[in-house]
Design a protein around this motif. Structure first.
Motif, short mmCIF file in Angstrom:
data_model
loop_
_atom_site.label_atom_id
_atom_site.label_comp_id
_atom_site.label_asym_id
_atom_site.label_seq_id
_atom_site.Cartn_x
_atom_site.Cartn_y
_atom_site.Cartn_z
N GLN A 1 42.90 56.19 35.48
CA GLN A 1 42.55 56.22 36.90
C GLN A 1 42.18 54.82 37.39
N SER A 2 42.72 54.44 38.56
CA SER A 2 42.44 53.12 39.13
C SER A 2 41.37 53.23 40.21
N LYS A 3 40.67 52.12 40.41
CA LYS A 3 39.60 52.09 41.40
C LYS A 3 39.52 50.69 42.00
N VAL A 4 39.45 50.63 43.32
CA VAL A 4 39.31 49.35 44.01
C VAL A 4 37.84 48.97 44.01
N VAL A 5 37.51 47.86 43.38
CA VAL A 5 36.12 47.45 43.30
C VAL A 5 35.77 46.38 44.34
N SER A 6 36.77 45.70 44.87
CA SER A 6 36.52 44.76 45.99
C SER A 6 37.81 44.55 46.76
N GLU A 7 37.65 44.30 48.04
CA GLU A 7 38.80 44.06 48.92
C GLU A 7 38.36 43.13 50.04
N ARG A 8 39.14 42.09 50.27
CA ARG A 8 38.79 41.15 51.32
C ARG A 8 40.07 40.63 51.99
#
Length: 476
Positions: free
Chosen positions: A439-446
């Protein structure tokens, strides 16, 4: 006494001209994408927007008085028309001045697209340093004082001096291409060179930033040119078909020719060379597209591309900054195409519509035709250059209408400074993947802006993202 029967028109002719109107409309964003790709990325959006603003500004000008000044039926002045049809009064179902095959209203909207396209071409030389507000005002004023005058001379057979003289221009060699090309030269001279342009150390800075946009713009232009030239027959007939054939042929020959000329120097088949050559061939064939056959169109495409290719070097010889080579391609290409029309025009091609009768050009031993073409092209070039020069010099001295942005704005880019939006953004994402579940998870996005450096285009500032745990080493 019974009222006269209303005129009847062919629905096929009307449909073809309306479809051609849409094709010419598509050329305007095509110019925007073409110019956008050739500029630096920090100015990419501004050029697309400016071209679309040309569409809306000139559409309003055309409604107010542009159509009336250019195509009034009651004009007797050899220089400009009158305001009898201002605000499109009386423009509805009568046979048009361009052709009895279509009504006034259809002819008006078709010609509106030509008028809207022309300033969009001209502003290319102001790329990356011209302020937006003065440019919009310039479009309105220039359309009135330059385009409307030249189009009246060339296309209004009831009053225009050039049309009465005997000069022929099927789809806009002088009103569209020569006028925009020489206007762009004046704009470039008044604005001056871009910061760093001409410097050996900054030579890489001014290369096209997005060749995909250039090719996309070329495709839009080529596609739309079938309506530009073919639609100028103002009917769905054999002459329109011939115009489409010679348009496609000249563009193809032009593209091949320019690529080979570039290969001679660089030993590479450049995409920019192909696109420039195709547009040069399209420009050169425009005035003669309804007067020449397939054979001459090959010569026109070849000679037009050669002339425009060599004209691109004039900016180095005379030290001016025509940012996107508008003068070289449209000014010189239109001029050469107009002269070649005087040589290769044939009476039988013009008569493919069953109504047009001309003495032809040198192909029919009508030697004087070249002199008529030279007079029309030279007058259009001189009027466009000097009137544009006067308009720009006057505007530049009016408070609030200075033409050029400040050095700080030029360095920042017109997209951010003038529009407040950018053509490109970059999204930084850090994604972790659980090795057991997948399972993937976005931990930061900018979201970050794309920044340009002094030595490259469209590069993104480097930034380190440090993994906080061994499991995050599977980042995507």
């Amino acid at each position: 006494m019974a009222d006269a029967a209303p005129p009847t028109f062919s629905s096929g002719d009307i449909s073809w001209v309306l479809a051609s109107t849409a094709l010419v409309w598509l050329m305007i964003p095509g110019v925007g994408y073409f110019y956008s790709g050739m500029a630096r990325s920090k100015n990419a959006l501004s050029l697309i927007l400016c071209c679309m603003l040309s569409l809306v500004v000139v559409t309003v000008q055309w409604f107010i008085w542009g159509f009336s000044l250019t195509f009034t039926k009651t004009g007797s002045n050899p220089i400009i028309g009158n305001l009898d049809n201002a605000f499109l009064r009386g423009v509805l179902g009568d046979p048009s001045i361009g052709s009895t095959a279509i009504p006034d209203l259809v002819f008006s909207i078709f010609q509106c697209m030509f008028a809207a396209l022309t300033p969009a071409l001209a502003i290319g030389s102001a790329a990356e340093r011209g302020r937006l507000l003065p440019m919009v005002i310039f479009m309105f004023v220039w359309s009135t004082l330059v385009y409307d005058f030249i189009a009246y001379w060339t296309w209004n057979a009831s009053g225009g001096w050039s049309a009465k003289l005997g000069a022929i221009d099927f789809a806009g060699g002088t009103p569209v291409h020569i006028s925009s090309g020489f206007a762009s030269l004046a704009y470039a001279l008044v604005l001056g060179k871009r910061q760093g342009h001409g410097s050996v150390t900054h030579a890489h800075d001014f290369k096209p930033h997005n060749m995909s946009n250039v090719i996309l713009g070329t495709a839009f232009l080529w596609f739309g040119w079938f309506g530009f030239n073919g639609g100028s027959a103002l009917a769905g007939n054999l002459r329109a078909a011939m115009a489409c054939v010679v348009t496609n042929l000249a563009a193809s020959v032009g593209g091949i020719t320019w690529m080979l000329l570039d290969y001679r120097l660089e030993r590479k088949f450049t995409a920019l060379g192909f696109c420039s050559g195709a547009v040069a061939g399209l420009v050169a064939i425009t005035p003669g597209s309804g007067y020449v056959g397939p054979g001459p169109s090959v010569a026109i495409g070849f000679l037009g591309a050669v002339a425009c290719n060599f004209a691109c070097h004039l900016k180095n010889v005379f030290n001016y900054d025509d940012a996107l080579d508008v003068f070289a391609v449209h000014g010189v290409g239109g001029f050469v195409g107009s002269l070649l029309t005087g040589i290769f025009a044939e009476a039988y091609i013009a008569n493919l519509d069953g109504t047009t009768v001309i003495p032809g050009g040198w192909m029919n031993r009508n030697w004087i035709q070249l002199a008529y073409q030279l007079a029309d092209a030279s007058a259009g070039a001189a009027w466009s250059f000097f009137v544009t020069l006067i308009i720009l010099l006057v505007m530049d001295r009016i408070p609030g209408l200075s033409l050029r942005v400040t050095p700080e704005v030029e360095l920042q880019g017109l997209d951010a400074a003038e529009i407040g939006e950018l053509a490109y953004y970059h999204v930084d994402k850090v994604v972790t993947v659980d090795p057991t579940t997948g399972q993937s998870k976005v931990v930061s996005e900018r979201v970050r802006e794309v920044h340009e450096h002094a030595n490259a285009h469209g590069e993104i500032d480097s930034e380190k993202i440090i993994a906080q745990s061994p499991q995050q080493l599977n980042n995507v």
